[in-house]
Design an enzyme around this catalytic site. Structure first.
Site, PDB file in Angstrom:
ATOM      1  N   SER A 138       0.851  -1.174   0.000  1.00 36.29           N
ATOM      2  CA  SER A 138       0.000   0.000   0.000  1.00 36.29           C
ATOM      3  C   SER A 138       0.897   1.236   0.000  1.00 36.29           C
ATOM      4  O   SER A 138       1.689   1.419   0.920  1.00 36.29           O
ATOM      5  CB  SER A 138      -0.901  -0.021   1.242  1.00 36.29           C
ATOM      6  OG  SER A 138      -1.675   1.153   1.299  1.00 36.29           O
ATOM      7  N   LYS A 164      -1.258  -1.048  -4.309  1.00 31.35           N
ATOM      8  CA  LYS A 164      -2.416  -0.251  -3.897  1.00 31.35           C
ATOM      9  C   LYS A 164      -1.975   1.193  -3.761  1.00 31.35           C
ATOM     10  O   LYS A 164      -0.976   1.482  -3.108  1.00 31.35           O
ATOM     11  CB  LYS A 164      -2.958  -0.796  -2.575  1.00 31.35           C
ATOM     12  CG  LYS A 164      -3.920   0.119  -1.831  1.00 31.35           C
ATOM     13  CD  LYS A 164      -4.661  -0.654  -0.753  1.00 31.35           C
ATOM     14  CE  LYS A 164      -4.821   0.163   0.511  1.00 31.35           C
ATOM     15  NZ  LYS A 164      -5.496  -0.612   1.565  1.00 31.35           N
ATOM     16  N   LYS A 166      -3.058   5.091  -2.677  1.00 30.61           N
ATOM     17  CA  LYS A 166      -4.002   5.946  -1.967  1.00 30.61           C
ATOM     18  C   LYS A 166      -4.390   7.114  -2.873  1.00 30.61           C
ATOM     19  O   LYS A 166      -3.529   7.676  -3.563  1.00 30.61           O
ATOM     20  CB  LYS A 166      -3.350   6.470  -0.684  1.00 30.61           C
ATOM     21  CG  LYS A 166      -3.076   5.383   0.344  1.00 30.61           C
ATOM     22  CD  LYS A 166      -4.379   4.897   0.944  1.00 30.61           C
ATOM     23  CE  LYS A 166      -4.115   3.990   2.136  1.00 30.61           C
ATOM     24  NZ  LYS A 166      -5.356   3.549   2.765  1.00 30.61           N
ATOM     25  N   ASP A 191      -7.300   3.151  -3.128  1.00 27.28           N
ATOM     26  CA  ASP A 191      -8.001   3.230  -1.838  1.00 27.28           C
ATOM     27  C   ASP A 191      -8.270   4.693  -1.516  1.00 27.28           C
ATOM     28  O   ASP A 191      -7.336   5.487  -1.368  1.00 27.28           O
ATOM     29  CB  ASP A 191      -7.144   2.583  -0.735  1.00 27.28           C
ATOM     30  CG  ASP A 191      -7.869   2.526   0.611  1.00 27.28           C
ATOM     31  OD1 ASP A 191      -9.018   2.999   0.698  1.00 27.28           O
ATOM     32  OD2 ASP A 191      -7.271   2.011   1.580  1.00 27.28           O
ATOM     33  N   GLU A 216     -11.187   0.722  -3.300  1.00 22.80           N
ATOM     34  CA  GLU A 216     -11.455   0.455  -1.889  1.00 22.80           C
ATOM     35  C   GLU A 216     -12.110   1.671  -1.239  1.00 22.80           C
ATOM     36  O   GLU A 216     -11.601   2.781  -1.346  1.00 22.80           O
ATOM     37  CB  GLU A 216     -10.121   0.112  -1.201  1.00 22.80           C
ATOM     38  CG  GLU A 216     -10.240  -0.283   0.255  1.00 22.80           C
ATOM     39  CD  GLU A 216      -8.886  -0.719   0.840  1.00 22.80           C
ATOM     40  OE1 GLU A 216      -7.971  -1.095   0.062  1.00 22.80           O
ATOM     41  OE2 GLU A 216      -8.743  -0.664   2.069  1.00 22.80           O
ATOM     42  N   ASP A 241     -13.820  -1.399   3.243  1.00 26.02           N
ATOM     43  CA  ASP A 241     -12.876  -1.445   4.360  1.00 26.02           C
ATOM     44  C   ASP A 241     -13.603  -0.860   5.573  1.00 26.02           C
ATOM     45  O   ASP A 241     -14.245  -1.581   6.345  1.00 26.02           O
ATOM     46  CB  ASP A 241     -11.612  -0.662   3.968  1.00 26.02           C
ATOM     47  CG  ASP A 241     -10.604  -0.476   5.100  1.00 26.02           C
ATOM     48  OD1 ASP A 241     -10.908  -0.844   6.238  1.00 26.02           O
ATOM     49  OD2 ASP A 241      -9.506   0.072   4.861  1.00 26.02           O
ATOM     50  N   LYS A 265      -9.936  -6.458   8.347  1.00 17.56           N
ATOM     51  CA  LYS A 265      -8.927  -6.089   9.342  1.00 17.56           C
ATOM     52  C   LYS A 265      -9.396  -6.649  10.674  1.00 17.56           C
ATOM     53  O   LYS A 265     -10.543  -6.397  11.081  1.00 17.56           O
ATOM     54  CB  LYS A 265      -8.758  -4.567   9.426  1.00 17.56           C
ATOM     55  CG  LYS A 265      -8.128  -3.967   8.172  1.00 17.56           C
ATOM     56  CD  LYS A 265      -7.879  -2.477   8.314  1.00 17.56           C
ATOM     57  CE  LYS A 265      -7.376  -1.907   6.991  1.00 17.56           C
ATOM     58  NZ  LYS A 265      -7.315  -0.421   7.020  1.00 17.56           N
ATOM     59  N   GLY A 293      -4.145  -3.792   6.392  1.00 13.05           N
ATOM     60  CA  GLY A 293      -3.137  -3.485   7.404  1.00 13.05           C
ATOM     61  C   GLY A 293      -3.449  -2.176   8.099  1.00 13.05           C
ATOM     62  O   GLY A 293      -4.206  -1.344   7.590  1.00 13.05           O
TER      63      GLY A 293
HETATM   64  O1  OSB Z   1      -7.255   2.104   4.514  1.00 13.52           O
HETATM   65  O2  OSB Z   1      -6.173   0.293   4.466  1.00 13.52           O
HETATM   66  C1  OSB Z   1      -6.279   1.467   4.839  1.00 13.52           C
HETATM   67  C2  OSB Z   1      -3.070   2.579   6.574  1.00 13.52           C
HETATM   68  C3  OSB Z   1      -3.598   3.334   7.588  1.00 13.52           C
HETATM   69  C4  OSB Z   1      -4.955   3.490   7.694  1.00 13.52           C
HETATM   70  C5  OSB Z   1      -5.803   2.893   6.768  1.00 13.52           C
HETATM   71  C6  OSB Z   1      -5.275   2.111   5.747  1.00 13.52           C
HETATM   72  C7  OSB Z   1      -3.886   1.987   5.640  1.00 13.52           C
HETATM   73  C8  OSB Z   1      -3.225   1.281   4.552  1.00 13.52           C
HETATM   74  C9  OSB Z   1      -1.845   0.716   4.782  1.00 13.52           C
HETATM   75  O3  OSB Z   1      -3.682   1.187   3.434  1.00 13.52           O
HETATM   76  C10 OSB Z   1      -1.874  -0.670   5.295  1.00 13.52           C
HETATM   77  C11 OSB Z   1      -0.532  -1.167   5.748  1.00 13.52           C
HETATM   78  O4  OSB Z   1       0.417  -1.138   4.958  1.00 13.52           O
HETATM   79  O5  OSB Z   1      -0.444  -1.600   6.919  1.00 13.52           O
HETATM   80 MG    MG Z   2      -8.482   1.046   3.232  1.00 13.75          MG
END
Ligand code: OSB
Ligand code: MG
Length: 372
Positions: A138, A164, A166, A191, A216, A241, A265, A293
């Site tokens: 991510s 992934k 953001k 995401d 996402e 999510d 999660k 994560g």
């Molecule tokens: O939306 O999945 C998410 C990190 C912090 C808060 C929300 C998210 C995330 C990530 C990173 O996408 C996940 C990771 O690498 O642990």
């Molecule tokens: Mg997410």
């Protein structure tokens, strides 16, 4: 057989991320969290890790509410209860509304302790059979498109199985179009962390043209109705999510057609027992799952790895190796990703030892609760 709890320890840690992580809701530099230790009368120790952030911008829980819930409610409940199986813990906590991340941190420690007492790896105790799992990465919002493309190149070289990215309004379509041009066939997903509404249909439709694996959580953190409307309008799979807190949420999203994929999660759904129930439902109904994560340290990472060994985790997760996040992780060995794969440890419980020396270095305080 009863799990004879002798004491619990709550340890507050603060760790600096190697790189700040930028999402649509903000930028994270430090991770503050708790390591929960559950010890039985023979001295076996199980570990859980809390995942709520310092600020309630992902869900409503925070580091402080986590501690309040654990100290004032969950430890007192456990002191008065008999636990035969870790599944009992979520039943015992059921009378307390919400606060899933706090519940999961405590329940996770008891799952690890249970597996260690049985001499099973946590993956085996959960019923997982995979010997290795595929992982994706991510990538936070980057200052420049050039930098982002470089980061993706690096990640692909390291072998991550999917990328992934953001996104947020204003840093979405044009960025992803450039990325698609450069990587026409790479499995890429986006995401949004709830940054859009149905009023943004133009951008959402433009994202739909980019052959993404999934989008996402584009819409509200507490919504499954508008997501169903959007899923009707676009071909790209929606992955939920933030909106999924329980098996019941999954069932309702499934009935409404709000998504085709779920990011599970453990913290968000209140622990491993509920995670397993969700897994079984998704398996029965053909909903693709993957493990998300929360920028975890080694203990939380180990829990994510264990649940991902269940068969319906059919897509690569976000649980990359320790070195993506930390200078030094609190477990030994650290979690290692090679060619986009993590090998499942076969030692009892989470399968990673606590690196006490490293953990002490990150510890702000420790509180012990005796169970006599
Ligand atoms: O939306 O999945 C998410 C990190 C912090 C808060 C929300 C998210 C995330 C990530 C990173 O996408 C996940 C990771 O690498 O642990
Ligand atoms: Mg997410």
């Amino acid at each position: 057989m009863t799990i004879p709890l002798n004491r619990m320890v709550v340890r507050k840690l603060r760790m600096r991320l190697k790189n700040p992580f930028k999402t649509s809701f903000g930028t994270m530099k430090d991770k503050e969290f708790f390591i929960i230790e559950a010890m039985d009368s023979q001295g076996n120790k199980g570990y859980g890790e809390s995942v709520a952030f310092s600020i309630p911008w992902y869900t409503e829980e925070t580091v402080k509410t986590t501690f309040h819930m654990i100290e004032d409610f969950f430890i007192p409940i456990l002191k008065e209860s008999v636990i035969d199986h870790p599944d009992d813990v979520s039943d015992l906590f059921h009378s307390i509304r919400g606060n899933n991340m706090a519940k999961a941190a405590v329940e996770g420690a008891i799952w690890d302790l249970y597996a260690k007492r049985k001499g099973l790896s946590l993956a085996e105790a959960l019923g997982g059979e995979k010997k290795e799992i595929d992982v994706g990465i991510s990538i936070g919002i980057q200052p420049t498109i050039k930098g982002l493309i470089h980061t993706i190149e690096q990640s692909l070289k390291e072998g991550y199985k999917r990328i992934k990215l953001k996104i947020k309004p204003g840093e979405d379509v044009h960025v992803l179009q450039k990325v698609r041009e450069r990587f026409p066939d790479t499995p890429i997903m986006a995401d949004a962390n709830s940054a859009y509404t149905l009023g943004d249909m133009q951008q959402l439709k433009a994202l739909d043209d980019l052959n993404l694996m999934m989008i996402e959580q584009p819409l509200g953190h507490d919504d499954i109705v508008d997501h169903a409307k959007l899923q009707n309008e676009i071909d790209t799979a929606i992955c939920l999510d933030e909106s999924i807190h329980s098996l019941d949420d999954v069932r309702k999203a499934y009935e409404l057609g709000s998504c085709k994929i779920i990011n599970l999660k453990i913290g968000r759904v209140g622990g491993l027992s509920e995670a397993r129930r969700i897994h079984d439902f998704c398996r029965e109904h053909g909903i693709a799952l993957w493990c998300g994560g929360m920028l975890e340290a080694g203990v939380g990472r180990a829990h994510n790895i264990a649940i991902t060994t269940l068969p319906q985790f059919v897509l690569p997760g976000d649980t990359a190796g320790s070195s993506k996040y930390w200078e030094r992780d609190i477990v030994k060995p650290e979690v290692i990703t090679e060619h986009g794969v993590i090998k499942i440890p076969d030692k009892p419980g989470i399968g990673y030892e606590i690196n006490e020396e490293v953990m002490d270095g990150y510890t702000e305080w420790v509180k012990v609760y005796k169970f006599d």
